[in-house]
Write a protein that holds these residues in place. Structure first.
Motif, PDB file in Angstrom:
ATOM      1  N   LEU A   1      52.489  41.910 -14.949  1.00  0.00           N
ATOM      2  CA  LEU A   1      51.909  42.011 -16.290  1.00  0.00           C
ATOM      3  C   LEU A   1      52.902  41.439 -17.289  1.00  0.00           C
ATOM      4  O   LEU A   1      54.110  41.440 -17.017  1.00  0.00           O
ATOM      5  CB  LEU A   1      51.644  43.488 -16.648  1.00  0.00           C
TER       6      LEU A   1
ATOM      7  N   ILE B   1      39.984  51.348 -15.210  1.00  0.00           N
ATOM      8  CA  ILE B   1      41.011  50.305 -15.397  1.00  0.00           C
ATOM      9  C   ILE B   1      41.946  50.273 -14.185  1.00  0.00           C
ATOM     10  O   ILE B   1      42.254  49.206 -13.660  1.00  0.00           O
ATOM     11  CB  ILE B   1      41.797  50.544 -16.707  1.00  0.00           C
ATOM     12  N   PHE B   2      42.387  51.463 -13.716  1.00  0.00           N
ATOM     13  CA  PHE B   2      43.267  51.512 -12.536  1.00  0.00           C
ATOM     14  C   PHE B   2      42.562  50.898 -11.323  1.00  0.00           C
ATOM     15  O   PHE B   2      43.166  50.172 -10.540  1.00  0.00           O
ATOM     16  CB  PHE B   2      43.660  52.955 -12.195  1.00  0.00           C
TER      17      PHE B   2
ATOM     18  N   ALA C   1      42.182  43.985  -8.170  1.00  0.00           N
ATOM     19  CA  ALA C   1      42.702  42.645  -8.462  1.00  0.00           C
ATOM     20  C   ALA C   1      43.962  42.364  -7.640  1.00  0.00           C
ATOM     21  O   ALA C   1      44.152  41.250  -7.161  1.00  0.00           O
ATOM     22  CB  ALA C   1      43.002  42.515  -9.954  1.00  0.00           C
ATOM     23  N   ILE C   2      44.803  43.390  -7.453  1.00  0.00           N
ATOM     24  CA  ILE C   2      46.020  43.233  -6.633  1.00  0.00           C
ATOM     25  C   ILE C   2      45.606  42.901  -5.199  1.00  0.00           C
ATOM     26  O   ILE C   2      46.131  41.989  -4.577  1.00  0.00           O
ATOM     27  CB  ILE C   2      46.850  44.538  -6.629  1.00  0.00           C
TER      28      ILE C   2
ATOM     29  N   TRP D   1      48.188  49.822  -1.169  1.00  0.00           N
ATOM     30  CA  TRP D   1      47.207  49.491  -2.202  1.00  0.00           C
ATOM     31  C   TRP D   1      45.785  49.814  -1.768  1.00  0.00           C
ATOM     32  O   TRP D   1      44.959  50.178  -2.596  1.00  0.00           O
ATOM     33  CB  TRP D   1      47.318  48.010  -2.561  1.00  0.00           C
TER      34      TRP D   1
ATOM     35  N   GLN E   1      55.423  45.129 -12.340  1.00  0.00           N
ATOM     36  CA  GLN E   1      54.009  44.801 -12.154  1.00  0.00           C
ATOM     37  C   GLN E   1      53.786  43.388 -12.697  1.00  0.00           C
ATOM     38  O   GLN E   1      54.517  42.943 -13.599  1.00  0.00           O
ATOM     39  CB  GLN E   1      53.124  45.809 -12.912  1.00  0.00           C
TER      40      GLN E   1
ATOM     41  N   TYR F   1      42.400  47.179 -11.614  1.00  0.00           N
ATOM     42  CA  TYR F   1      43.744  46.617 -11.409  1.00  0.00           C
ATOM     43  C   TYR F   1      44.115  46.604  -9.919  1.00  0.00           C
ATOM     44  O   TYR F   1      44.559  45.574  -9.403  1.00  0.00           O
ATOM     45  CB  TYR F   1      44.766  47.430 -12.208  1.00  0.00           C
ATOM     46  N   THR F   2      43.904  47.729  -9.235  1.00  0.00           N
ATOM     47  CA  THR F   2      44.251  47.764  -7.805  1.00  0.00           C
ATOM     48  C   THR F   2      43.368  46.787  -7.009  1.00  0.00           C
ATOM     49  O   THR F   2      43.839  46.134  -6.084  1.00  0.00           O
ATOM     50  CB  THR F   2      44.108  49.183  -7.205  1.00  0.00           C
TER      51      THR F   2
END
Lengths: 146, 106
Positions: free
Chosen positions: A37, A79-80, A86-87, A108, A35, A83-84
């Motif tokens: 990160l 949060i998930f 942002a992806i 995604w 990821q 994050y998805t």
């Protein structure tokens, strides 16, 4: 009834995601390292996510801890979802795999919308207004079986 | 109360069973590819992604360009390329392609 359905769905999701990480530990670990990160964060998440998810499921399962479980599930799902999102919006330099249990077979976009749905369900239950008990909902001592 | 506990236990068991049934394959061979689009469809190239700094387990990584992606193909999963097309990794040829390129009409 609605509360029970939402809680059951959330328990199912967190049990499933928690155990799928444990059953495919190497795969999960590889996927986390890929990821976009920092490595310290990936390592922290590898060890903290599965117990967090399973504790959330446990919290949701018992009446006394349901509120803590709901707060935890709402925060995790939010949060998930962020994050998805942002992806998908290419906030990161590359698009990593969207791997994780049944979601491994989804892209995604599907992942994102499932997360949005689950976050809304958790929010619906967490932030629902607590209505004062009406007279009719208070059991009458006259009608109650003695 | 007992009925509720039983239904909860059933939900937990279903969750564990689903996780077990969907656990990733062991000893999966990852194939490393790069592709881009031409008039003929997708063109696949074998590529050593580790030389490009990718770590094992990375299935899909699109570069900024709209037409080029590099990924390690995990045969059991599906992907969506960044033009929105859905495809199964198993659709990708695993033989007959080399680093000179291979035309594959998708």
């Amino acid at each position: 009834m609605r509360r029970r359905l939402i809680l059951s769905l959330l328990v199912l999701v967190f049990v499933y995601t928690g155990f799928s990480k444990l059953f495919g530990w190497d795969y999960f670990s590889d996927a986390m390292h890929n990821q976009p990160l920092p490595h310290w964060l990936s390592n922290t998440l590898i060890w903290s996510l599965p117990p967090l998810e399973l504790c959330t499921a446990l919290g949701l399962a018992f009446t006394g801890t349901q509120r803590i479980g709901l707060i935890s599930s709402f925060i995790l799902l939010l949060i998930f979802t962020i994050y998805t999102g942002a992806i998908m919006l290419h906030f990161f330099p590359r698009v990593p795999c969207s791997c994780g249990g049944i979601f491994r077979k989804l892209g995604w976009h599907a992942h994102f919308w499932i997360n949005v749905g689950l976050t809304l369900l958790a929010a619906l239950e967490l932030f629902k207004p607590v209505l004062p008990r009406t007279r009719s909902s208070i059991p009458s001592p006259i009608n109650s079986p003695s | 109360m007992k009925k509720r506990k039983l239904s909860l236990l059933a939900i937990v068991l279903v969750g564990i069973s689903l996780a077990w049934a969907n656990k990733p394959f062991h000893n999966t061979t990852y194939h490393t590819y790069e592709y881009f689009y031409t008039y003929y469809g997708r063109v696949y190239y074998l590529k050593d992604l580790t030389a490009n700094g990718y770590v094992k387990g990375n299935q899909y990584a699109c570069d900024a360009a709209d037409y080029e992606c590099t990924f390690m193909a995990f045969p059991g999963s599906s992907q969506t390329d960044n033009t929105g097309n859905f495809f199964w990794i198993s659709d990708i040829p695993t033989e007959g392609i080399d680093n000179t390129g291979f035309y594959f009409e998708f």
